[in-house]
Design a protein around this motif. Structure first.
Motif, PDB file in Angstrom:
ATOM      1  N   PRO A 138      33.313  82.368  60.286  1.00  0.00           N
ATOM      2  CA  PRO A 138      32.080  82.082  59.843  1.00  0.00           C
ATOM      3  C   PRO A 138      31.110  83.074  59.720  1.00  0.00           C
ATOM      4  O   PRO A 138      31.080  84.033  60.443  1.00  0.00           O
ATOM      5  N   SER A 139      30.260  82.803  58.575  1.00  0.00           N
ATOM      6  CA  SER A 139      29.485  83.892  58.211  1.00  0.00           C
ATOM      7  C   SER A 139      28.318  83.236  57.274  1.00  0.00           C
ATOM      8  O   SER A 139      28.842  82.420  56.285  1.00  0.00           O
ATOM      9  N   PRO A 140      27.144  83.796  57.182  1.00  0.00           N
ATOM     10  CA  PRO A 140      26.106  83.213  56.337  1.00  0.00           C
ATOM     11  C   PRO A 140      26.440  83.809  54.804  1.00  0.00           C
ATOM     12  O   PRO A 140      25.584  83.454  54.199  1.00  0.00           O
ATOM     13  N   THR A 141      26.794  84.900  54.843  1.00  0.00           N
ATOM     14  CA  THR A 141      26.979  85.532  53.478  1.00  0.00           C
ATOM     15  C   THR A 141      28.452  85.981  52.662  1.00  0.00           C
ATOM     16  O   THR A 141      28.455  86.042  51.727  1.00  0.00           O
ATOM     17  N   GLU A 142      29.315  85.850  53.642  1.00  0.00           N
ATOM     18  CA  GLU A 142      30.789  85.983  53.067  1.00  0.00           C
ATOM     19  C   GLU A 142      31.227  85.404  52.086  1.00  0.00           C
ATOM     20  O   GLU A 142      31.170  83.921  52.614  1.00  0.00           O
ATOM     21  N   LEU A 143      32.133  85.552  51.174  1.00  0.00           N
ATOM     22  CA  LEU A 143      32.707  84.517  50.067  1.00  0.00           C
ATOM     23  C   LEU A 143      34.012  84.782  50.176  1.00  0.00           C
ATOM     24  O   LEU A 143      34.676  86.129  50.328  1.00  0.00           O
ATOM     25  N   TYR A 144      34.817  83.887  49.980  1.00  0.00           N
ATOM     26  CA  TYR A 144      36.410  83.854  49.866  1.00  0.00           C
ATOM     27  C   TYR A 144      37.006  83.141  48.845  1.00  0.00           C
ATOM     28  O   TYR A 144      36.439  81.980  48.622  1.00  0.00           O
ATOM     29  N   GLY A 145      37.971  83.651  48.243  1.00  0.00           N
ATOM     30  CA  GLY A 145      38.453  83.246  47.031  1.00  0.00           C
ATOM     31  C   GLY A 145      40.075  83.934  46.950  1.00  0.00           C
ATOM     32  O   GLY A 145      39.926  85.148  47.244  1.00  0.00           O
ATOM     33  N   PRO A 146      40.623  83.252  46.184  1.00  0.00           N
ATOM     34  CA  PRO A 146      42.054  83.925  45.758  1.00  0.00           C
ATOM     35  C   PRO A 146      42.024  84.750  44.422  1.00  0.00           C
ATOM     36  O   PRO A 146      40.891  84.547  44.061  1.00  0.00           O
ATOM     37  N   LEU A 147      42.990  85.495  44.213  1.00  0.00           N
ATOM     38  CA  LEU A 147      42.870  86.130  43.150  1.00  0.00           C
ATOM     39  C   LEU A 147      43.591  85.372  42.011  1.00  0.00           C
ATOM     40  O   LEU A 147      44.687  85.344  41.844  1.00  0.00           O
ATOM     41  N   GLY A 148      42.717  84.576  41.201  1.00  0.00           N
ATOM     42  CA  GLY A 148      43.096  83.805  40.178  1.00  0.00           C
ATOM     43  C   GLY A 148      42.956  82.238  40.455  1.00  0.00           C
ATOM     44  O   GLY A 148      42.334  81.776  41.421  1.00  0.00           O
ATOM     45  N   PRO A 149      43.057  81.409  39.185  1.00  0.00           N
ATOM     46  CA  PRO A 149      42.421  80.091  39.348  1.00  0.00           C
ATOM     47  C   PRO A 149      43.485  79.072  40.007  1.00  0.00           C
ATOM     48  O   PRO A 149      44.488  79.507  40.405  1.00  0.00           O
ATOM     49  N   PHE A 150      42.851  78.115  40.564  1.00  0.00           N
ATOM     50  CA  PHE A 150      43.407  77.172  41.517  1.00  0.00           C
ATOM     51  C   PHE A 150      42.990  75.911  41.194  1.00  0.00           C
ATOM     52  O   PHE A 150      41.530  75.774  40.706  1.00  0.00           O
ATOM     53  N   ARG A 151      43.465  74.672  41.399  1.00  0.00           N
ATOM     54  CA  ARG A 151      43.047  73.363  41.258  1.00  0.00           C
ATOM     55  C   ARG A 151      42.736  72.726  42.388  1.00  0.00           C
ATOM     56  O   ARG A 151      41.672  71.958  42.591  1.00  0.00           O
TER      57      ARG A 151
END
Length: 179
Positions: A138-151
């Motif tokens: 939980p965080s008001p500012t952190e962003l999470y994503g993988p290295l590369g596209p996904f569906r």
């Protein structure tokens, strides 16, 4: 001389106002105290409606020789995708998984604003291959994503994928054929 008159006047006012002030107790602030009672998020009714309106689907994950059936809430509209687990309770997060289908491979990130418990998120390619699993706090500012596209993405409570033996690079999401 003026100081002594001011002091006497202040003492007199304190004596006269003292019993009333003591009877009332300490002054109470009308401002919300974020440490005790954070102000309710005005967006929560919107996100609660999006979460509760998600239809239930059955999918499975092929992990080695095991096939694991999963009951998921489908974030099938932009509003439901934007809402995700925002304003859900920790109990709801423990009970439910959310499947995001973006219709094609994309590059985007997820946030944990208004989410009260840590999550795991599995990122899935168009062919069903789970290529990344991240823990999100939980965080008001952190962003999470993988290295590369996904569906697809599947959100679950923290530790879910490990507890089921689902590992990135070794598992595949299997969706039923579209009707």
């Amino acid at each position: 001389m003026i100081r002594s008159r001011v002091a006497v006047l202040a003492a007199l006012l304190l004596v006269l106002a003292g019993p009333a002030a003591i009877a009332q107790g300490p002054a109470k602030s009308s401002a919300p105290n974020p440490a005790r009672n954070p102000a309710p998020n005005p967006e929560c009714p919107r996100w609660r409606e999006a979460f509760t309106g998600m239809p239930i689907r059955m999918v499975s994950v092929q992990a080695g020789s095991r096939r694991i059936a999963l009951r998921v809430k489908a974030a099938d509209t932009g509003e439901r995708q934007a809402g995700g687990f925002q304003c859900a309770t920790p109990e709801e997060i423990k009970r439910h998984l959310i499947l995001f289908d973006f219709g094609r491979e994309i590059v985007t990130q997820f946030h944990m604003q208004n989410v009260p418990a840590a999550l795991d998120i599995a990122f899935v390619k168009e062919d069903g291959r789970i290529f990344a699993i991240l823990k999100m706090d939980p965080s008001p500012t952190e962003l999470y994503g993988p290295l590369g596209p996904f569906r697809y993405a599947v959100e679950a409570h923290a530790g879910f994928f490990a507890s089921q033996g689902i590992r990135q690079g070794e598992a595949r999401l299997v969706l039923p054929p579209a009707r």
